[in-house]
Design an enzyme around this catalytic site. Structure first.
Site, PDB file in Angstrom:
ATOM      1  CE  LYS A  89      38.622  44.218  52.100  1.00  0.00           C
ATOM      2  NZ  LYS A  89      39.741  43.883  53.108  1.00  0.00           N
ATOM      3  CB  SER A 142      37.777  43.578  56.154  1.00  0.00           C
ATOM      4  OG  SER A 142      38.896  44.261  55.556  1.00  0.00           O
ATOM      5  CB  SER A 179      41.989  42.832  56.336  1.00  0.00           C
ATOM      6  OG  SER A 179      41.525  43.528  57.447  1.00  0.00           O
TER       7      SER A 179
END
Length: 469
Positions: free
Chosen positions: A77, A151, A175
């Site tokens: 990420k 996210s 997330s």
């Protein structure tokens, strides 16, 4: 051989047997990423660097070296430092390439993984979608008109679409679990302190942890084994687990007591999608059929919301203040202002309350071994649904859609999203297995047992190449 359908463990095994090369796998991953570029899963793709790492992995494999992930492509990420790349975390600014890897990336490299690229997220990980004005939008492979969640939505989209066999996400209020739920994946939020994010010593004041997203429990467990470990300067440190998580995925969990709860920290919401309720109830029946004792019971959350309000905005403020020349969205700046004015003042009180909150919520484990809840209260938003929206409207939508995940971030305990089926419109639904302190192995064993009868690891989205928004 359908390389796109091979999971993490299968790829690693075939590499070790010499039936595949790392170069083949990386080239196929790059082809898939390019073909599905419209899904917006990646912020940056390290094509040439990944090719070089794959060639080196092939040389090491030919020389007889064996590591758990040697030659396997993995995505990380874009909140994670990778030497030679920037870490904007979706906020435009005057970013410079990082000189060193985050600790868990170092551990991935030590296990032999090839880092294929960094995935799309939202600004500072605040929302259950992965969209930002500066870095674009990730889309859901099951229906590109919808978000994969956030996210860690770019990581989830990359795995669900077969671009990589597994990816790393972070989870500060759901997330990892939210995008796993909305893309039909297994997502593990480990125990606080299980996976180091050094040089971040206490990310978001203990809310945020990093963990795996994969199509199967075994693959997620294998990736977690590679990620886990503490750094001496981490605020939260754990002893190494007694056994590997991959082994736990092959172990019978035994007969467990499982509490089913639809209550949130603010009571039972009247906005839970009926299709999600039915999906979780169906999973509860499956668990009963597997021999577990399943019954309704709710954790006592107490004033757990204070722990989120104190830590989340303060963490956003800290991160934003650390970015040179940051140019955030107005709603991000508002969140940071809340953090500077209110949340930092509440942190001492929140920390004092932590033991009491864990005692209260932990009482559920006197009568249950695991708690089953929905992962989200609503189905995935449409991409762009909150584009340009203000802080209050976005925050309200996030709270209504995702009220189930964040309490376990405040408590610091492990949780696993498992696929629970699909809505009538074909969108994935997730259920959440919640454990007590350091109970990752138990949750993984239970999730793996459920996978044997659910077979979610065999499902693939109807892929298309949507036009970029």
């Amino acid at each position: 051989m359908d390389l796109d359908a091979l999971g993490l463990a299968a790829q690693a095994e075939l590499l070790a047997l010499g039936e595949l090369s790392a170069t083949e796998l990386v080239e196929r991953s790059l082809e898939r990423i390019a073909h599905l570029e419209g899904l917006g899963a990646f912020r940056v793709v390290r094509a040439e660097a990944a090719r070089a790492e794959a060639a080196e992995a092939d040389r090491r494999l030919a020389a007889g070296e064996r590591l758990p992930l040697l030659g396997v492509p993995i995505a990380i990420k874009d909140d994670t430092d990778l030497a030679g790349e920037t870490t904007p975390f979706a906020v435009p600014g005057d970013h410079r390439p990082k000189e060193r890897d985050t600790e868990h990336v170092r551990r991935l490299r030590a296990a032999g993984a090839v880092i294929i690229g960094k995935t799309t997220t939202c600004e500072l990980g605040q929302w259950p979608f992965s969209e930002s004005p500066g870095f674009g939008s990730a889309r859901n492979p099951w229906n590109p008109d919808h978000t994969p969640g956030g996210s860690s939505g770019g990581s989830a989209a990359a795995v669900a679409a077969g671009m990589v066999p597994a990816a790393v996400g972070s989870d500060g209020a759901g997330s990892i679990r939210i995008p796993a739920a909305w893309t039909g994946l297994v997502g593990i939020k480990p125990q606080r302190g299980r996976v180091s994010a050094y040089p971040l010593r206490d990310p978001f004041y203990g809310l945020t942890v990093w963990g795996p997203l994969a199509r199967s429990v075994g693959d997620a467990a294998l990736l977690l084994d590679a990620l886990c470990g503490s750094h001496p300067e981490d605020v939260h440190r754990l002893d190494p687990p007694v056994g590997s998580f991959a082994r736990a995925a092959r172990r019978d969990p035994g007969r467990l007591r499982i509490a089913v709860s639809f209550r949130t920290a603010f009571g039972v919401p009247d906005t839970v999608d009926p299709e999600i309720v039915r999906a979780v109830e169906r999973i509860a029946r499956r668990l009963t059929e597997l021999g577990h004792k399943v019954f309704p019971a709710d954790p006592d959350y107490g004033p757990v919301a204070l722990g989120l309000v104190a830590r989340g905005p303060a963490g956003v403020a800290d991160w934003l203040d650390s970015l040179p020349g940051a140019r955030p969205e107005p709603r991000t700046e508002t969140e940071a202002k809340v953090g500077r004015v209110l949340s930092r003042r509440l942190l001492p009180l929140a920390r004092r309350l932590d033991p009491m909150l864990r005692r209260r919520a932990g009482r559920i484990f006197q009568i249950a071994d695991v708690v089953l809840t929905p992962t989200t209260a609503r189905l995935p938003f449409r991409v762009g649904a909150y584009e340009g929206a203000g802080w209050y409207r976005t925050q309200s939508a996030a709270a209504a859609a995702c009220p189930y995940a964040w309490p376990w971030n405040v408590l610091g305990w492990p949780a696993v999203n498992v696929p629970a089926g699909f809505s009538s419109s074909g969108l994935p639904i997730g259920a959440q297995l919640l454990g007590h302190d350091s109970d990752e192995a138990l949750l993984i064993s239970l999730a793996a047992q459920l996978e044997t009868v659910e077979g979610w690891h065999e499902r693939r989205p109807p892929l298309s190449t949507p036009q970029a928004a």
